[in-house]
Design an enzyme around this catalytic site. Structure first.
Site, PDB file in Angstrom:
ATOM      1  NE  ARG A 169      45.523  32.605  58.305  1.00 55.63           N
ATOM      2  CZ  ARG A 169      45.377  33.223  57.339  1.00 55.63           C
ATOM      3  NH1 ARG A 169      44.302  33.409  56.667  1.00 55.63           N
ATOM      4  NH2 ARG A 169      46.575  33.811  56.683  1.00 55.63           N
ATOM      5  CD  GLU A 205      45.277  35.428  50.060  1.00 53.82           C
ATOM      6  OE1 GLU A 205      45.779  36.493  49.520  1.00 53.82           O
ATOM      7  OE2 GLU A 205      44.220  35.355  50.407  1.00 53.82           O
ATOM      8  CE1 TYR A 237      37.401  36.335  51.243  1.00 53.97           C
ATOM      9  CE2 TYR A 237      39.546  35.405  50.545  1.00 53.97           C
ATOM     10  CZ  TYR A 237      38.431  35.926  51.492  1.00 53.97           C
ATOM     11  OH  TYR A 237      39.375  36.210  52.682  1.00 53.97           O
ATOM     12  CD  GLU A 239      42.482  35.191  54.281  1.00 54.17           C
ATOM     13  OE1 GLU A 239      41.941  36.046  53.155  1.00 54.17           O
ATOM     14  OE2 GLU A 239      43.638  35.404  54.761  1.00 54.17           O
TER      15      GLU A 239
HETATM   16  C1  BGC Z   1      43.622  38.344  52.192  1.00 51.56           C
HETATM   17  C2  BGC Z   1      43.070  39.221  53.231  1.00 51.56           C
HETATM   18  C3  BGC Z   1      41.677  40.168  52.879  1.00 51.56           C
HETATM   19  C4  BGC Z   1      41.041  39.149  52.092  1.00 51.56           C
HETATM   20  C5  BGC Z   1      39.723  39.714  51.747  1.00 51.56           C
HETATM   21  C6  BGC Z   1      42.646  37.702  51.224  1.00 51.56           C
HETATM   22  O1  BGC Z   1      43.185  38.009  50.110  1.00 51.56           O
HETATM   23  O2  BGC Z   1      44.661  37.472  52.726  1.00 51.56           O
HETATM   24  O3  BGC Z   1      44.101  39.964  54.050  1.00 51.56           O
HETATM   25  O4  BGC Z   1      41.537  40.917  53.687  1.00 51.56           O
HETATM   26  O5  BGC Z   1      41.544  38.509  51.054  1.00 51.56           O
HETATM   27  O6  BGC Z   1      39.722  40.729  50.763  1.00 51.56           O
END
Ligand code: BGC
Length: 507
Positions: free
Chosen positions: A100, A191, A333, A401
């Site tokens: 990606r 995002e 995350y 991600e």
């Molecule tokens: C973003 C990325 C960023 C990642 C890690 C995400 O919110 O899309 O561009 O590097 O977080 O912090």
């Protein structure tokens, strides 16, 4: 020689993992889309190379050196613009099936408009895509990862509907025309909540406009309309011959109620809807979540406004938006707990007060170098289950991600970053087999250390270290990359797995 054998043995033993946590031993589904994710500004460099114009991030970094620490910025970044062969070789070595990456709008359209196509920029992406395809790696292309041409911002950017909607749709159409024979996985925006709430509401990210409680909603409204139109262009002109999929990348930390009370449960659901639902409800159901419409209308009325600060879609726009996605996405995350709270009196309006809940992370949760980012593997399972339940399991979800923040320099990161991926993936694996979630892919962020927004390379997530002090930007593998390679090549998180009963057909 003895030393080498000894070092290798130590490394192998480490990779065997002394497991202190339970990890699933069922293989991920056959055909699961394993990959890496990145973004143009964060890896490419070549900020003014071969006709590229400045993006809003280039301008903010150049005009305000403290925008990034220690004068770092994306001018050279990982120099990926000049290292296509090397980086494709790393992806091949890692064994991934998908990559990606995002296209830099100002690299292909320096004015933002299609009357001035930069063929050198087009050729750069064509070359990357061709090399990925030649190695059986599917390109998963993001059209916009926060870096629109600065000249568009001078004309109002995402707040100017008659500028941004047609400009984006023309840009998307060009990308379908030029790359659509090879690209089967498209996402329009990365995002959007960050672009809009961050860029135009609290103003903490580029283009740093602070129009609290107003700008974020206008930006999102225009962005959603641009997405829907681009999706319909694909339907009308390209789908029949190119047969690809189009979606949008949405992010969210999981929001877990802080207690079983009805109030906390309602507050957590509200927070999820103001985050993920803000964008997913329109593209799936054709309109914003009811709770957003109600609360923002009520709070606007309390301000004596004659209409809601949340714009509304016309029937035609709703029809265009409804179903404008071919797969679901999630950038994940961390997790927050949510507490119900009394509404604040109306002061300066803000999205934060429109949601009207309190979020926090307990002190005893495992920390990373970043204040908002604690390691909460179980949240991954809850999040994809919620998405699957609310939006349906027909089209499948890709984790677009997921990754771990540290200072980027630690090559022996098996027990931190490696473990993070392992535990998050184990929970995602449980979501598939225990909860019936239709998870079809996972993109680790990121192949290599990059330029993190505001943090430069003081915070990083890569599976390869990048020497930002050398002109070569030398890439060096970390233990996490060795572990991830093993996972993607075996589809298994531990040494031995039972075969998966699921076979995915993603064509
Ligand atoms: C973003 C990325 C960023 C990642 C890690 C995400 O919110 O899309 O561009 O590097 O977080 O912090």
């Amino acid at each position: 020689m003895k030393l080498l054998v000894c070092l290798c043995l130590t490394f192998l033993l480490q990779l065997g993992y002394a497991d202190d946590e339970e990890v699933s031993n069922i293989a991920f589904p056959d055909g699961f889309l394993w990959g890496y994710a990145s973004a143009a500004y964060q890896v490419e460099g070549g900020w003014d190379a071969d006709g590229k114009s400045p993006s809003i991030w280039d301008n903010d970094a150049h005009n305000n050196p403290s925008w990034f620490p220690e004068g770092q910025n994306g001018d050279v970044a990982c120099d990926a613009y000049h290292k296509t062969d090397e980086d494709v070789a790393l992806l091949v070595y890692q064994g991934v099936k998908a990559y990606r990456f995002s296209i830099s709008w100002p690299r292909v359209l320096p004015t933002g408009f299609t009357d001035n196509i930069n063929e050198i920029g087009i050729a750069y992406y064509k070359d990357l895509i061709t090399k990925l395809k030649a190695n059986n790696i599917e390109p998963l292309v993001t059209m916009y990862h926060w870096d629109h041409p600065s000249s568009l911002e001078d004309q109002g950017g995402f707040l100017n509907e008659s500028l941004i909607i047609p400009a984006f749709v023309d840009y998307a159409t060009l990308l379908f025309e030029r790359f659509g024979d090879d690209v089967k996985w498209w996402t329009t925006f990365n995002e959007p909540k960050q672009t809009c709430a961050g860029g135009y509401d609290w103003g903490g990210i580029s283009p740093q406009k602070r129009l609290s409680g107003v700008g974020g909603y206008i930006c999102a409204h225009n962005l959603l309309r641009a997405h829907a139109k681009a999706y319909r262009v694909y339907d009308e002109k390209f789908r029949a011959t190119q047969n690809g999929k189009v979606s949008m990348v949405i992010d969210e930390p999981w929001h877990e109620p802080s207690s079983n009370s009805t109030q906390d449960q309602e507050a957590a659901e509200r927070q999820n809807l103001f985050n993920y639902g803000w964008f997913a409800d329109p593209i799936v159901f054709g309109d914003y979540p009811d709770v957003m419409k109600q609360r923002i209308a009520e709070r606007s009325q309390l301000q004596n406004l004659s209409q809601s600060r949340l714009p509304s879609f016309t029937d035609e726009e709703k029809a265009e938006l409804k179903g404008s996605y071919d797969f679901l996405t999630i950038n994940m995350y961390t997790t927050d707990l949510v507490l119900w709270r009394e509404d604040d009196p109306i002061g300066e309006p803000s999205i934060y007060d429109d949601v009207g809940v309190t979020t926090y992370q307990p002190d005893d949760w495992e920390k990373t170098v970043t204040i908002w980012f604690k390691v909460v593997p179980w949240g991954a399972r809850s999040l994809v289950r919620w998405i699957n339940n609310r939006y349906g399991d027909e089209k499948g979800i890709i984790v677009t991600e997921n990754g771990y923040h540290d200072n980027g320099n630690n090559l022996t990161d098996l027990g931190t970053r490696g473990r993070y991926h392992k535990l998050y993936l184990s929970n995602l694996n449980d979501a598939i087999y225990k909860d019936g979630v239709n998870l079809i892919g996972y993109m680790a962020w990121s192949l290599m250390n990059d330029v993190e927004w505001y943090a430069g390379w003081l915070v990083n997530l890569g599976h390869y270290h990048v020497d930002f002090d050398s002109d070569e930007r030398t890439r060096t593998p970390k233990e996490s990359g060795v572990y991830y390679r093993k996972v993607v090549t075996t589809s298994c998180l531990v040494d031995n797995c039972t075969a998966s009963p699921i076979k995915l057909n993603l064509n």
